[in-house]
Design an enzyme around this catalytic site. Structure first.
Site, PDB file in Angstrom:
ATOM      1  N   SER A  17       0.786  -1.221  -0.118  1.00  0.00           N
ATOM      2  CA  SER A  17       0.076  -0.104   0.095  1.00  0.00           C
ATOM      3  C   SER A  17       0.793   1.163   0.046  1.00  0.00           C
ATOM      4  O   SER A  17       1.898   1.190   0.679  1.00  0.00           O
ATOM      5  CB  SER A  17      -0.756  -0.077   1.023  1.00  0.00           C
ATOM      6  OG  SER A  17      -1.549   1.362   1.547  1.00  0.00           O
ATOM      7  N   ARG A  18       0.546   2.280  -0.545  1.00  0.00           N
ATOM      8  CA  ARG A  18       1.098   3.403  -0.962  1.00  0.00           C
ATOM      9  C   ARG A  18       0.689   4.727   0.264  1.00  0.00           C
ATOM     10  O   ARG A  18       0.960   5.578   0.403  1.00  0.00           O
ATOM     11  CB  ARG A  18       1.115   4.231  -2.295  1.00  0.00           C
ATOM     12  CG  ARG A  18       2.009   3.609  -3.174  1.00  0.00           C
ATOM     13  CD  ARG A  18       1.932   2.406  -4.068  1.00  0.00           C
ATOM     14  NE  ARG A  18       2.926   2.132  -4.711  1.00  0.00           N
ATOM     15  CZ  ARG A  18       2.804   0.976  -5.374  1.00  0.00           C
ATOM     16  NH1 ARG A  18       1.721   0.334  -5.358  1.00  0.00           N
ATOM     17  NH2 ARG A  18       3.799   0.505  -6.181  1.00  0.00           N
ATOM     18  N   LYS A  68     -13.666  -4.441   1.938  1.00  0.00           N
ATOM     19  CA  LYS A  68     -14.372  -3.218   1.545  1.00  0.00           C
ATOM     20  C   LYS A  68     -15.615  -3.463   1.746  1.00  0.00           C
ATOM     21  O   LYS A  68     -16.736  -2.624   2.120  1.00  0.00           O
ATOM     22  CB  LYS A  68     -14.018  -2.701   0.167  1.00  0.00           C
ATOM     23  CG  LYS A  68     -12.772  -1.710  -0.034  1.00  0.00           C
ATOM     24  CD  LYS A  68     -12.853  -1.272  -1.379  1.00  0.00           C
ATOM     25  CE  LYS A  68     -11.680  -0.236  -1.493  1.00  0.00           C
ATOM     26  NZ  LYS A  68     -11.445   0.606  -2.943  1.00  0.00           N
ATOM     27  N   ASP A 105     -13.767   7.116  -2.887  1.00  0.00           N
ATOM     28  CA  ASP A 105     -13.204   7.238  -4.305  1.00  0.00           C
ATOM     29  C   ASP A 105     -13.789   8.103  -5.119  1.00  0.00           C
ATOM     30  O   ASP A 105     -13.175   8.482  -5.961  1.00  0.00           O
ATOM     31  CB  ASP A 105     -13.550   5.603  -4.753  1.00  0.00           C
ATOM     32  CG  ASP A 105     -12.525   4.650  -4.146  1.00  0.00           C
ATOM     33  OD1 ASP A 105     -11.383   5.107  -3.847  1.00  0.00           O
ATOM     34  OD2 ASP A 105     -13.010   3.392  -4.152  1.00  0.00           O
ATOM     35  N   GLY A 133     -17.960  -2.968 -12.980  1.00  0.00           N
ATOM     36  CA  GLY A 133     -17.556  -3.776 -11.905  1.00  0.00           C
ATOM     37  C   GLY A 133     -17.638  -2.881 -10.636  1.00  0.00           C
ATOM     38  O   GLY A 133     -18.153  -1.838 -10.557  1.00  0.00           O
ATOM     39  N   GLY A 134     -16.991  -3.336  -9.625  1.00  0.00           N
ATOM     40  CA  GLY A 134     -16.948  -2.677  -8.320  1.00  0.00           C
ATOM     41  C   GLY A 134     -16.494  -1.162  -8.445  1.00  0.00           C
ATOM     42  O   GLY A 134     -16.920  -0.223  -7.930  1.00  0.00           O
ATOM     43  N   ARG A 156     -18.080  -5.318 -21.350  1.00  0.00           N
ATOM     44  CA  ARG A 156     -18.053  -6.808 -22.051  1.00  0.00           C
ATOM     45  C   ARG A 156     -19.251  -7.493 -21.982  1.00  0.00           C
ATOM     46  O   ARG A 156     -19.864  -7.996 -22.879  1.00  0.00           O
ATOM     47  CB  ARG A 156     -16.936  -7.232 -21.776  1.00  0.00           C
ATOM     48  CG  ARG A 156     -16.661  -8.852 -22.086  1.00  0.00           C
ATOM     49  CD  ARG A 156     -15.560  -9.571 -21.767  1.00  0.00           C
ATOM     50  NE  ARG A 156     -15.434  -9.688 -20.024  1.00  0.00           N
ATOM     51  CZ  ARG A 156     -14.555 -10.131 -19.479  1.00  0.00           C
ATOM     52  NH1 ARG A 156     -13.476 -10.604 -20.352  1.00  0.00           N
ATOM     53  NH2 ARG A 156     -14.327 -10.216 -18.251  1.00  0.00           N
ATOM     54  N   TYR A 222      -3.124   3.024 -12.904  1.00  0.00           N
ATOM     55  CA  TYR A 222      -2.037   3.727 -12.642  1.00  0.00           C
ATOM     56  C   TYR A 222      -0.745   2.956 -12.627  1.00  0.00           C
ATOM     57  O   TYR A 222       0.278   3.737 -12.404  1.00  0.00           O
ATOM     58  CB  TYR A 222      -2.171   4.725 -11.422  1.00  0.00           C
ATOM     59  CG  TYR A 222      -2.411   4.026 -10.145  1.00  0.00           C
ATOM     60  CD1 TYR A 222      -3.472   3.739  -9.560  1.00  0.00           C
ATOM     61  CD2 TYR A 222      -1.001   3.585  -9.443  1.00  0.00           C
ATOM     62  CE1 TYR A 222      -3.741   3.046  -8.300  1.00  0.00           C
ATOM     63  CE2 TYR A 222      -1.216   2.982  -8.347  1.00  0.00           C
ATOM     64  CZ  TYR A 222      -2.739   2.839  -7.598  1.00  0.00           C
ATOM     65  OH  TYR A 222      -2.431   2.082  -6.506  1.00  0.00           O
TER      66      TYR A 222
HETATM   67  P1  ATR Z   1     -13.767  -4.621  -9.901  1.00  0.00           P
HETATM   68  O1  ATR Z   1     -14.680  -4.785  -8.575  1.00  0.00           O
HETATM   69  O2  ATR Z   1     -12.342  -4.119  -9.519  1.00  0.00           O
HETATM   70  O3  ATR Z   1     -14.201  -3.479 -10.764  1.00  0.00           O
HETATM   71  P2  ATR Z   1     -14.763  -6.637 -11.405  1.00  0.00           P
HETATM   72  O4  ATR Z   1     -15.974  -6.479 -10.713  1.00  0.00           O
HETATM   73  O5  ATR Z   1     -14.346  -7.974 -11.719  1.00  0.00           O
HETATM   74  O6  ATR Z   1     -13.496  -5.878 -10.779  1.00  0.00           O
HETATM   75  O7  ATR Z   1     -14.997  -5.937 -12.713  1.00  0.00           O
HETATM   76  C1  ATR Z   1     -14.128  -5.831 -13.595  1.00  0.00           C
HETATM   77  C2  ATR Z   1     -14.564  -4.965 -14.896  1.00  0.00           C
HETATM   78  O8  ATR Z   1     -13.616  -5.330 -15.845  1.00  0.00           O
HETATM   79  C3  ATR Z   1     -15.854  -5.326 -15.392  1.00  0.00           C
HETATM   80  O9  ATR Z   1     -16.640  -4.573 -16.016  1.00  0.00           O
HETATM   81  C4  ATR Z   1     -15.422  -6.721 -16.492  1.00  0.00           C
HETATM   82  O10 ATR Z   1     -16.193  -6.905 -17.476  1.00  0.00           O
HETATM   83  P3  ATR Z   1     -17.364  -8.048 -17.244  1.00  0.00           P
HETATM   84  O11 ATR Z   1     -18.433  -7.637 -16.505  1.00  0.00           O
HETATM   85  O12 ATR Z   1     -17.777  -8.554 -18.636  1.00  0.00           O
HETATM   86  O13 ATR Z   1     -16.621  -9.109 -16.604  1.00  0.00           O
HETATM   87  C5  ATR Z   1     -14.200  -5.888 -17.092  1.00  0.00           C
HETATM   88  N1  ATR Z   1     -13.134  -6.899 -17.810  1.00  0.00           N
HETATM   89  C6  ATR Z   1     -12.230  -7.427 -16.921  1.00  0.00           C
HETATM   90  N2  ATR Z   1     -11.430  -7.988 -17.771  1.00  0.00           N
HETATM   91  C7  ATR Z   1     -12.031  -7.661 -19.215  1.00  0.00           C
HETATM   92  C8  ATR Z   1     -11.455  -7.993 -20.465  1.00  0.00           C
HETATM   93  N3  ATR Z   1     -10.364  -8.781 -20.820  1.00  0.00           N
HETATM   94  N4  ATR Z   1     -12.189  -7.617 -21.506  1.00  0.00           N
HETATM   95  C9  ATR Z   1     -13.344  -6.533 -21.365  1.00  0.00           C
HETATM   96  N5  ATR Z   1     -13.821  -6.216 -19.864  1.00  0.00           N
HETATM   97  C10 ATR Z   1     -12.994  -6.964 -19.134  1.00  0.00           C
END
Ligand code: ATR
Length: 277
Positions: A17-18, A68, A105, A133-134, A156, A222
């Protein structure tokens, strides 16, 4: 005896962690009798740790992966925006020992763009958010709070974008990544909230040349600082802001709540943290 205010970041693992570097720099800058330490807390020990905060050992701290969501249930009250985002990353011990959970955030996201792309939200037209995603949740709340008229949420798996658009209140239009070409021409802002960009990964078919030349492109990834998305955006001549500033700015509200001083994100702080990436 000097009373030292103690704050923390807990996670599992936590040693990379930074946050201690960021908060330690601010503590020294303001000559505050305080501390901010990284503490490894295993999931089974989380409730016990929150009990120690309640008992007064700490003024509060940050919470990161994998805690979290679980810590959300352990708080005594939750800030409404953290409630919408569905995750807590900052704990503040209130007088009497009640623990209130916040999510900073979304403020980190806005603070980064406000500092590094002045005027970015003068035109609050269309924003395109990649990912559902989150991490997308805090960004959607940020853009909604700032007042964007249309927030296009491309993922996706389009069903996840649809579910998120239903769940969070706001002007959201869900779709799939391949819809980018349809929306790009009218976009003022493009944000990547997925992990794509780490480890050399990249989006396959995003033609950034379709964006207006006034658009701004930003990434929450980042490492590396210059993601393929940002490099492509620069190549077509649009403005970019990297994701490091979000990490720095999300730390500001916590520090202010625990130590009573609003700290600044300076170029020197950024350089210090950048040197560790
Ligand atoms: P976090 O909670 O950290 O955001 P997550 O809930 O797993 O992690 O979400 C990751 C996001 O990145 C999602 O929108 C995921 O798309 P899907 O909902 O289709 O899984 C997207 N993501 C991860 N790898 C991907 C890839 N190779 N191509 C396109 N989208 C990707």
């Amino acid at each position: 005896m000097i009373h030292v205010k103690k704050a923390f970041v807990i996670g599992h693992p936590i040693r990379h962690s930074r946050s201690p570097l960021i908060h330690g720099t601010w503590l020294a800058e303001h000559a505050i009798a305080g501390s901010y330490d990284a503490i490894d807390v295993a999931p089974d020990d989380l409730a016990g740790f929150v009990g120690r905060v309640r008992a007064g050992e700490f003024v509060g701290g940050n919470v990161t992966i994998p805690h979290k969501e679980e810590v959300f249930r352990l708080c005594d009250s939750i800030d409404p925006l953290a409630e919408t985002i569905g995750a807590v990353n900052t704990l503040v011990r209130e007088e009497g020992g009640r623990i209130r959970g916040f999510n900073t955030d979304y403020m980190g996201f806005l603070g980064n763009l406000d500092q590094n792309a002045p005027g970015w939200s003068v035109r609050l037209g269309r924003a395109i958010v990649l990912g559902a995603g989150g991490a997308a949740r805090a960004i959607l709340v940020a853009l909604r709070e700032r007042g964007f008229k249309e927030i296009v949420l491309l993922n996706r798996t389009p069903e996840k974008a649809e579910a998120l658009a239903r769940e969070i209140d706001g002007p959201f239009t869900p779709g799939r990544l391949s819809d980018f070409a349809f929306y790009a021409g009218g976009a003022d802002l493009l944000v990547n909230t997925t992990s794509i960009g780490m480890h050399e990964s990249r989006f396959d078919d995003l033609d950034l040349g379709l964006l207006p030349e006034t658009a701004l492109v930003t990434d929450i990834v980042y490492v590396p600082l210059m993601t393929p998305l940002l490099a492509d955006a620069r190549a077509v001549g649009v403005r970019t802001v990297d994701g490091l500033g979000m990490l720095l700015h999300q730390a500001v509200p916590g520090f202010e709540a625990w130590f009573g001083v609003r700290p600044e994100v300076t170029a020197e702080l950024r350089q210090k943290v950048e040197a560790t990436l």
